[in-house]
Motif scaffolding. Structure first.
Motif, PDB file in Angstrom:
ATOM      1  N   CYS A 488       0.805  -1.226  -0.083  1.00  0.00           N
ATOM      2  CA  CYS A 488       0.104   0.008  -0.075  1.00  0.00           C
ATOM      3  C   CYS A 488       0.826   1.281  -0.079  1.00  0.00           C
ATOM      4  CB  CYS A 488      -0.939  -0.052   1.096  1.00  0.00           C
ATOM      5  SG  CYS A 488      -2.182  -1.251   1.107  1.00  0.00           S
ATOM      6  N   PRO A 489       0.537   2.366  -0.449  1.00  0.00           N
ATOM      7  CA  PRO A 489       0.947   3.632  -0.585  1.00  0.00           C
ATOM      8  C   PRO A 489       1.449   3.940   0.793  1.00  0.00           C
ATOM      9  CG  PRO A 489      -0.899   3.835  -1.867  1.00  0.00           C
ATOM     10  CD  PRO A 489      -0.934   2.552  -1.243  1.00  0.00           C
ATOM     11  N   VAL A 490       2.703   4.548   1.054  1.00  0.00           N
ATOM     12  CA  VAL A 490       3.125   4.968   2.380  1.00  0.00           C
ATOM     13  C   VAL A 490       2.627   6.604   2.404  1.00  0.00           C
ATOM     14  CG1 VAL A 490       5.257   5.795   3.673  1.00  0.00           C
ATOM     15  CG2 VAL A 490       5.252   3.893   2.290  1.00  0.00           C
ATOM     16  N   LEU A 491       1.663   6.608   3.544  1.00  0.00           N
ATOM     17  CA  LEU A 491       0.888   7.745   3.846  1.00  0.00           C
ATOM     18  C   LEU A 491       1.882   8.889   4.602  1.00  0.00           C
ATOM     19  CD1 LEU A 491      -1.548   9.628   3.379  1.00  0.00           C
ATOM     20  CD2 LEU A 491      -2.639   8.156   5.390  1.00  0.00           C
ATOM     21  N   ALA A 492       2.614   8.354   5.562  1.00  0.00           N
ATOM     22  CA  ALA A 492       3.359   9.069   6.277  1.00  0.00           C
ATOM     23  C   ALA A 492       4.410   8.335   6.908  1.00  0.00           C
ATOM     24  CB  ALA A 492       2.618   9.941   7.534  1.00  0.00           C
ATOM     25  N   GLY A 493       5.891   8.949   6.726  1.00  0.00           N
ATOM     26  CA  GLY A 493       6.849   7.947   7.090  1.00  0.00           C
ATOM     27  C   GLY A 493       7.815   7.375   6.356  1.00  0.00           C
ATOM     28  N   SER A 494       8.639   6.858   6.540  1.00  0.00           N
ATOM     29  CA  SER A 494       9.775   6.119   5.502  1.00  0.00           C
ATOM     30  C   SER A 494       9.607   4.632   5.682  1.00  0.00           C
ATOM     31  CB  SER A 494      11.215   6.448   5.399  1.00  0.00           C
ATOM     32  OG  SER A 494      11.925   6.097   4.709  1.00  0.00           O
ATOM     33  N   LYS A 495       9.313   3.907   4.467  1.00  0.00           N
ATOM     34  CA  LYS A 495       9.040   2.388   4.451  1.00  0.00           C
ATOM     35  C   LYS A 495      10.329   1.616   4.149  1.00  0.00           C
ATOM     36  CE  LYS A 495       6.318  -1.578   3.095  1.00  0.00           C
ATOM     37  NZ  LYS A 495       5.056  -1.787   2.473  1.00  0.00           N
ATOM     38  N   TRP A 496      11.138   0.841   4.912  1.00  0.00           N
ATOM     39  CA  TRP A 496      12.264  -0.077   4.312  1.00  0.00           C
ATOM     40  C   TRP A 496      11.893  -1.416   4.776  1.00  0.00           C
ATOM     41  CZ3 TRP A 496      17.259   1.588   2.824  1.00  0.00           C
ATOM     42  CH2 TRP A 496      17.379   3.044   2.837  1.00  0.00           C
TER      43      TRP A 496
END
Length: 524
Positions: A488-496
């Protein structure tokens, strides 16, 4: 001074470099803050130099004026004084040359020269980055059903993350949407720009520009009557606007033909996405009947070492069996893997099922890198842990793929395994199909970013240090279509995240083939 400053800004903004697609990974965007700081510092230094120049000129003027006022009291007496006569001549020769040099000195060129030495190390976004960032924001707006006005206020789901957008900021979002022939979002953001412009003391954009885009997008969406009304408002501001005058005649003809100003039926082709987007918003979950059968437990997979420190495992689904292993990647391992991966990040690709070639796609927005076990002990330890977790050999597995998602970063529903029509997929590896997937979460995510399985109605939410595991293939070797999943799209924050894709070859005695084929609905 204004001309020099414009030259400096032009040099800064037109700088060419090797960076591209910065919007596809949030980690890449961090470097832009260094660029912005360099811009601010350069402009501040330029202004300071100009101020010093003006201050020095002011001192010359004040000194000259003092002498001139004295001389004006009695010109003849003043020039008859040999000292005064000498100073007058000096002021109009040597001193004036200094003043003249000071006036004609181009301070801007000095800063352009200084910047030339710095620009090779600075990151600058491209027009593609701007468009990608705008598209990402509208994607988040749709997926998470975000209100346009709230977004413009810097709010996401009631939480204020950023400063408010100006009318010009909203206008640019609308313009980028228009460039992509996305008239729906053009209309939303141009309307917001118009509302914000009314409240701005120092207006950041011309209303005529907003009305022009808004009118045409409204027409494209089928509301000819409103398009005509907006065009008339534009002509009130600029009666000679040629394009608006032509559009006015066209809209009037269209209304006369149809005798209706009602919007046309607009098909957004969103039915197939509704379940996926609802899962991303956390609105769907497995039934109570399914959830009641799920368990958490400690497992050691018969490994003597794991008798002391077993894995903590949570069942997310039973058929297909999807597991979540908790606390299987340590913070120092995550830091090492991120540090190794980031310098070699490339735009993430997908495989063309016709040719087998890797290519970029708008439905996968992220950057990735591949790491070998020999590069660092932490990488080797993580790969060995995957073997301990799954009981499968890593001899034929792909390298560890490390991924960072960009602005609104996502990967739309897809399969990890190659389907029958994808004959060229993984052919070059010579290790068979992807039998299983291990997905490590290397960061928490403030909002969004879930891994969802639309056919199963489940969502796995990122938790730093955890890993998801599932088999992509039935024991017969056929692909399990229920494993179709999405990021899913990252709404807030950083996804690793990092992926370990495990292949068929070498697993014959670790996961024996089944004698029965799956039901027809499972066959890929």
């Amino acid at each position: 001074m204004t001309k020099n400053l414009a030259i400096i800004l032009l040099v800064l903004l037109c700088t060419k470099n090797s960076y591209s697609e910065l919007y596809t990974a949030l980690a890449e965007l961090e470097g832009l803050l260094h660029t912005e700081h360099a811009l601010i510092t350069t402009i501040e230094n330029y202004i300071s130099a100009q101020e010093q120049k003006m201050l020095l000129l002011r001192k010359y003027v004040e000194a000259y004026m003092e002498q001139y006022e004295k001389a004006s009291e009695d010109v003849q007496a003043y020039v008859e004084n040999p000292i005064n006569a000498y100073l007058l001549v000096k002021r109009l020769t040597t001193d004036w040359k200094l003043v003249q040099n000071l006036i004609t000195r181009n301070t801007g060129e000095e800063f352009i020269a200084d910047f030339d030495e710095l620009k090779s190390s600075l990151k600058f976004p491209s027009d593609e980055d701007l468009n990608g960032a705008a598209v990402a924001l509208t994607r988040l707006q749709d997926t998470y059903q975000l209100d346009t006005s709230s977004l413009a206020k810097g709010e996401i789901n009631g939480v204020k993350y950023a400063t408010e957008l100006t009318a010009a900021d909203c206008f640019e979002l609308g313009r980028q949407s228009y460039t992509n022939n996305d008239h729906y979002h053009t209309q939303l953001w141009m309307m917001e720009a118009d509302e914000r412009l009314k409240r701005e003391v120092n207006q950041s954009v011309e209303r005529s520009e907003i009305l022009e885009y808004l009118a045409f997008s409204t027409f494209k969406l089928g509301d000819v009557g409103l398009a005509l009304d907006l065009t008339n408002k534009l002509l009130e501001l600029i009666p000679t606007h040629e394009r608006a005058r032509g559009n006015k005649v066209y809209y009037e003809d269209e209304i006369a033909k149809t005798n209706s100003v009602q919007p046309k039926n607009i098909s957004w082709n969103r039915q197939a996405r509704m379940s996926y987007e609802a899962l991303c918003r956390g609105e769907i979950s497995p039934s109570d009947t399914i959830a009641a059968k799920l368990k958490c437990r400690y497992v050691n997979n018969g490994n003597p070492f794991l008798m002391i420190a077993p894995f903590k495992v949570e069942e997310a689904y039973l058929n297909p069996h999807i597991l979540i292993f908790h606390d299987v990647m340590a913070d120092d391992e995550i830091a090492t893997i991120k540090a190794l991966a980031q310098p070699r990040f490339q735009r993430a690709t997908v495989q063309n099922f016709m040719t087998g070639a890797l290519e970029t796609a708008q439905y996968r927005i992220s950057k990735s890198a591949w790491l070998k076990e020999i590069e660092h002990k932490h990488v080797a330890d993580v790969v060995q842990r995957v073997e301990d977790m799954t009981g499968l050999t890593m001899e034929t597995a792909e390298e560890l793929q490390v991924v960072n998602y960009g602005i609104g970063g996502h990967y739309e529903p897809h399969y990890d395994f190659a389907r029958k029509e994808e004959a060229n997929a993984f052919k070059s590896l010579g290790t068979g199909n992807r039998i299983a997937t291990v997905l490590f979460y290397m960061s928490d995510v403030a909002q969004g970013g879930a891994t969802v399985f639309p056919y199963l109605d489940i969502a796995l939410w990122p938790k730093k240090g955890a890993a998801a595991f599932w088999y992509n293939l039935h024991s017969s070797g056929d692909g399990d279509k229920h494993t179709r999943h999405a990021a899913c799209p990252v709404l807030a924050g950083s996804k690793w995240v990092s992926n370990k894709w495990i292949h068929e070859d070498g697993q014959q005695f670790r996961r024996p083939c089944g004698l029965e084929r799956p039901p027809p609905e499972y066959t890929a």
